[in-house]
Motif scaffolding. Structure first.
Motif, PDB file in Angstrom:
ATOM      1  N   LEU A  57      -3.300  -1.851  -1.415  1.00 22.50           N
ATOM      2  CA  LEU A  57      -2.359  -1.018  -2.166  1.00 22.50           C
ATOM      3  C   LEU A  57      -3.068  -0.267  -3.293  1.00 22.50           C
ATOM      4  CD1 LEU A  57       0.521  -0.027  -2.625  1.00 22.50           C
ATOM      5  CD2 LEU A  57       0.905  -2.074  -4.043  1.00 22.50           C
ATOM      6  N   SER A  58      -4.002  -0.912  -3.934  1.00 23.90           N
ATOM      7  CA  SER A  58      -4.753  -0.270  -5.029  1.00 23.90           C
ATOM      8  C   SER A  58      -5.547   0.931  -4.533  1.00 23.90           C
ATOM      9  CB  SER A  58      -5.686  -1.281  -5.699  1.00 23.90           C
ATOM     10  OG  SER A  58      -4.924  -2.272  -6.357  1.00 23.90           O
ATOM     11  N   ASP A  59      -6.043   0.869  -3.309  1.00 26.24           N
ATOM     12  CA  ASP A  59      -6.761   2.014  -2.736  1.00 26.24           C
ATOM     13  C   ASP A  59      -5.836   3.222  -2.609  1.00 26.24           C
ATOM     14  OD1 ASP A  59      -9.138   0.626  -2.551  1.00 26.24           O
ATOM     15  OD2 ASP A  59      -8.937   0.194  -0.405  1.00 26.24           O
ATOM     16  N   TYR A  60      -4.656   3.008  -2.053  1.00 28.78           N
ATOM     17  CA  TYR A  60      -3.693   4.109  -1.904  1.00 28.78           C
ATOM     18  C   TYR A  60      -3.242   4.622  -3.270  1.00 28.78           C
ATOM     19  CZ  TYR A  60      -3.262   3.589   3.124  1.00 28.78           C
ATOM     20  OH  TYR A  60      -3.525   3.573   4.466  1.00 28.78           O
ATOM     21  N   ALA A  61      -2.870   3.699  -4.135  1.00 31.79           N
ATOM     22  CA  ALA A  61      -2.361   4.082  -5.454  1.00 31.79           C
ATOM     23  C   ALA A  61      -3.443   4.775  -6.293  1.00 31.79           C
ATOM     24  CB  ALA A  61      -1.834   2.856  -6.181  1.00 31.79           C
TER      25      ALA A  61
ATOM     26  N   PHE B 269       0.521  10.151  -9.951  1.00 34.14           N
ATOM     27  CA  PHE B 269       0.696   8.976 -10.800  1.00 34.14           C
ATOM     28  C   PHE B 269      -0.607   8.207 -10.973  1.00 34.14           C
ATOM     29  CE2 PHE B 269       4.803   9.488  -8.521  1.00 34.14           C
ATOM     30  CZ  PHE B 269       5.573   9.853  -9.618  1.00 34.14           C
ATOM     31  N   GLU B 270      -0.721   7.586 -12.129  1.00 34.06           N
ATOM     32  CA  GLU B 270      -1.821   6.653 -12.384  1.00 34.06           C
ATOM     33  C   GLU B 270      -1.189   5.264 -12.450  1.00 34.06           C
ATOM     34  OE1 GLU B 270      -4.830   5.363 -15.969  1.00 34.06           O
ATOM     35  OE2 GLU B 270      -4.077   7.410 -15.942  1.00 34.06           O
ATOM     36  N   PHE B 271      -1.373   4.511 -11.384  1.00 31.07           N
ATOM     37  CA  PHE B 271      -0.770   3.186 -11.308  1.00 31.07           C
ATOM     38  C   PHE B 271      -1.633   2.175 -12.056  1.00 31.07           C
ATOM     39  CE2 PHE B 271       1.073   5.370  -7.703  1.00 31.07           C
ATOM     40  CZ  PHE B 271       2.384   4.921  -7.694  1.00 31.07           C
ATOM     41  N   GLU B 272      -0.980   1.388 -12.877  1.00 30.73           N
ATOM     42  CA  GLU B 272      -1.644   0.310 -13.610  1.00 30.73           C
ATOM     43  C   GLU B 272      -0.946  -0.986 -13.187  1.00 30.73           C
ATOM     44  OE1 GLU B 272      -1.475  -0.932 -18.188  1.00 30.73           O
ATOM     45  OE2 GLU B 272      -2.374   1.049 -17.858  1.00 30.73           O
ATOM     46  N   PHE B 273      -1.621  -1.767 -12.359  1.00 35.52           N
ATOM     47  CA  PHE B 273      -1.043  -3.008 -11.850  1.00 35.52           C
ATOM     48  C   PHE B 273      -1.402  -4.152 -12.786  1.00 35.52           C
ATOM     49  CE2 PHE B 273      -1.567  -0.376  -8.046  1.00 35.52           C
ATOM     50  CZ  PHE B 273      -0.299  -0.456  -7.506  1.00 35.52           C
ATOM     51  N   TRP B 274      -0.382  -4.880 -13.244  1.00 38.10           N
ATOM     52  CA  TRP B 274      -0.626  -6.041 -14.091  1.00 38.10           C
ATOM     53  C   TRP B 274      -0.378  -7.295 -13.268  1.00 38.10           C
ATOM     54  CZ3 TRP B 274       1.204 -10.627 -15.774  1.00 38.10           C
ATOM     55  CH2 TRP B 274       0.536 -11.209 -16.836  1.00 38.10           C
ATOM     56  N   GLN B 275      -1.366  -8.195 -13.310  1.00 42.90           N
ATOM     57  CA  GLN B 275      -1.275  -9.481 -12.619  1.00 42.90           C
ATOM     58  C   GLN B 275      -1.701 -10.568 -13.586  1.00 42.90           C
ATOM     59  OE1 GLN B 275      -3.297  -9.242  -8.698  1.00 42.90           O
ATOM     60  NE2 GLN B 275      -3.540  -7.076  -9.180  1.00 42.90           N
TER      61      GLN B 275
ATOM     62  N   MET C 279       0.430   1.471   3.660  1.00 44.93           N
ATOM     63  CA  MET C 279       0.577   2.917   3.546  1.00 44.93           C
ATOM     64  C   MET C 279       2.061   3.299   3.455  1.00 44.93           C
ATOM     65  SD  MET C 279      -0.625   5.982   6.096  1.00 44.93           S
ATOM     66  CE  MET C 279       0.685   5.655   7.267  1.00 44.93           C
ATOM     67  N   ARG C 280       2.890   2.723   4.306  1.00 45.15           N
ATOM     68  CA  ARG C 280       4.327   3.042   4.272  1.00 45.15           C
ATOM     69  C   ARG C 280       4.979   2.559   2.979  1.00 45.15           C
ATOM     70  NH1 ARG C 280       6.958   2.511  10.219  1.00 45.15           N
ATOM     71  NH2 ARG C 280       5.595   3.988  11.275  1.00 45.15           N
ATOM     72  N   LEU C 281       4.568   1.394   2.501  1.00 45.27           N
ATOM     73  CA  LEU C 281       5.099   0.902   1.224  1.00 45.27           C
ATOM     74  C   LEU C 281       4.698   1.846   0.091  1.00 45.27           C
ATOM     75  CD1 LEU C 281       6.481  -1.149  -0.645  1.00 45.27           C
ATOM     76  CD2 LEU C 281       4.254  -2.303  -0.786  1.00 45.27           C
ATOM     77  N   TYR C 282       3.431   2.214   0.057  1.00 44.19           N
ATOM     78  CA  TYR C 282       2.956   3.143  -0.969  1.00 44.19           C
ATOM     79  C   TYR C 282       3.758   4.447  -0.941  1.00 44.19           C
ATOM     80  CZ  TYR C 282       0.332   7.052  -2.738  1.00 44.19           C
ATOM     81  OH  TYR C 282       0.003   8.225  -3.367  1.00 44.19           O
ATOM     82  N   GLU C 283       3.974   4.994   0.249  1.00 40.45           N
ATOM     83  CA  GLU C 283       4.747   6.236   0.379  1.00 40.45           C
ATOM     84  C   GLU C 283       6.162   6.052  -0.178  1.00 40.45           C
ATOM     85  OE1 GLU C 283       4.447   6.873   4.590  1.00 40.45           O
ATOM     86  OE2 GLU C 283       2.511   7.897   4.427  1.00 40.45           O
ATOM     87  N   ALA C 284       6.787   4.923   0.143  1.00 34.65           N
ATOM     88  CA  ALA C 284       8.145   4.653  -0.342  1.00 34.65           C
ATOM     89  C   ALA C 284       8.163   4.507  -1.864  1.00 34.65           C
ATOM     90  CB  ALA C 284       8.694   3.395   0.329  1.00 34.65           C
ATOM     91  N   MET C 285       7.177   3.808  -2.403  1.00 34.41           N
ATOM     92  CA  MET C 285       7.087   3.651  -3.863  1.00 34.41           C
ATOM     93  C   MET C 285       6.916   5.009  -4.535  1.00 34.41           C
ATOM     94  SD  MET C 285       4.687   0.230  -4.174  1.00 34.41           S
ATOM     95  CE  MET C 285       4.476   0.371  -5.937  1.00 34.41           C
TER      96      MET C 285
END
Length: 171
Positions: free
Chosen positions: A26-30, A36-42, A144-150
């Motif tokens: 997901l990070s590759d797609y995002a 958008f600049e996605f910042e994932f917090w874990q 890929m489909r999830l990323y597109e939906a997001m």
């Protein structure tokens, strides 16, 4: 300039390996997103010696989006269901994703049954599948489909916010 989107990633600790595989893809797609600049917090970002509970609550308070990586372990986690879900379901955008198979008839979905849970529903599959049920090529399609939906949901929400602000300014 890209719009920053802070994403809180909620997952069960026992799903750490699956979460890492999923998030790497997901990070590759995002990361390649034009808008958008996605910042994932874990929780792996919590510094040694920090109050982990406070760190989690601060991250949830400041996120724009909740990304829920659902599995039976997620649904049975007391911390997730009592501390994280009540906060994250209040967010304007929530993306529940089937990381592992869930029995929609027998599992307690902790209030998420009214939400559309993302699973891959594609040609050649008898029924929608969770990420962990898929082989490499299908996992790529899942992400890929999830990323597109997001991405599409974010664009839609931002245009709704913009049109509401424009309408208020005209009044």
């Amino acid at each position: 300039m890209k719009r920053r989107i802070k994403v809180f990633v909620s997952y069960a600790r026992s799903n750490k390996t699956g979460k890492q595989q999923f998030m790497a893809m997901l990070s590759d797609y995002a990361g390649a997103d034009a808008r958008f600049e996605f910042e994932f917090w874990q929780d792996s970002q919590i510094s040694i010696g920090s109050d982990w509970n406070e760190s989690i609550h601060t991250a949830m308070a400041h996120c724009d989006v909740g990304l829920l990586l659902l599995s039976p372990a997620f649904l049975q986690s007391q911390y997730i269901t009592e501390k994280e879900l009540p906060v994250l379901v209040q967010k304007p955008l929530l993306f529940p994703v089937a990381l592992a198979p869930i029995d929609f008839k027998r599992h307690d979905l902790k209030g998420l049954q009214a939400k559309q849970i993302f699973r891959l529903d594609a040609k050649g599959l008898e029924q929608p599948r969770a990420f962990s049920e898929l082989k490499s090529k299908r996992r790529q399609e899942f992400v890929m489909r999830l990323y597109e939906a997001m991405h599409d949901q974010l664009v839609e929400q931002l245009s709704d916010i913009k049109s509401s602000a424009t309408k208020k300014n005209k009044d």
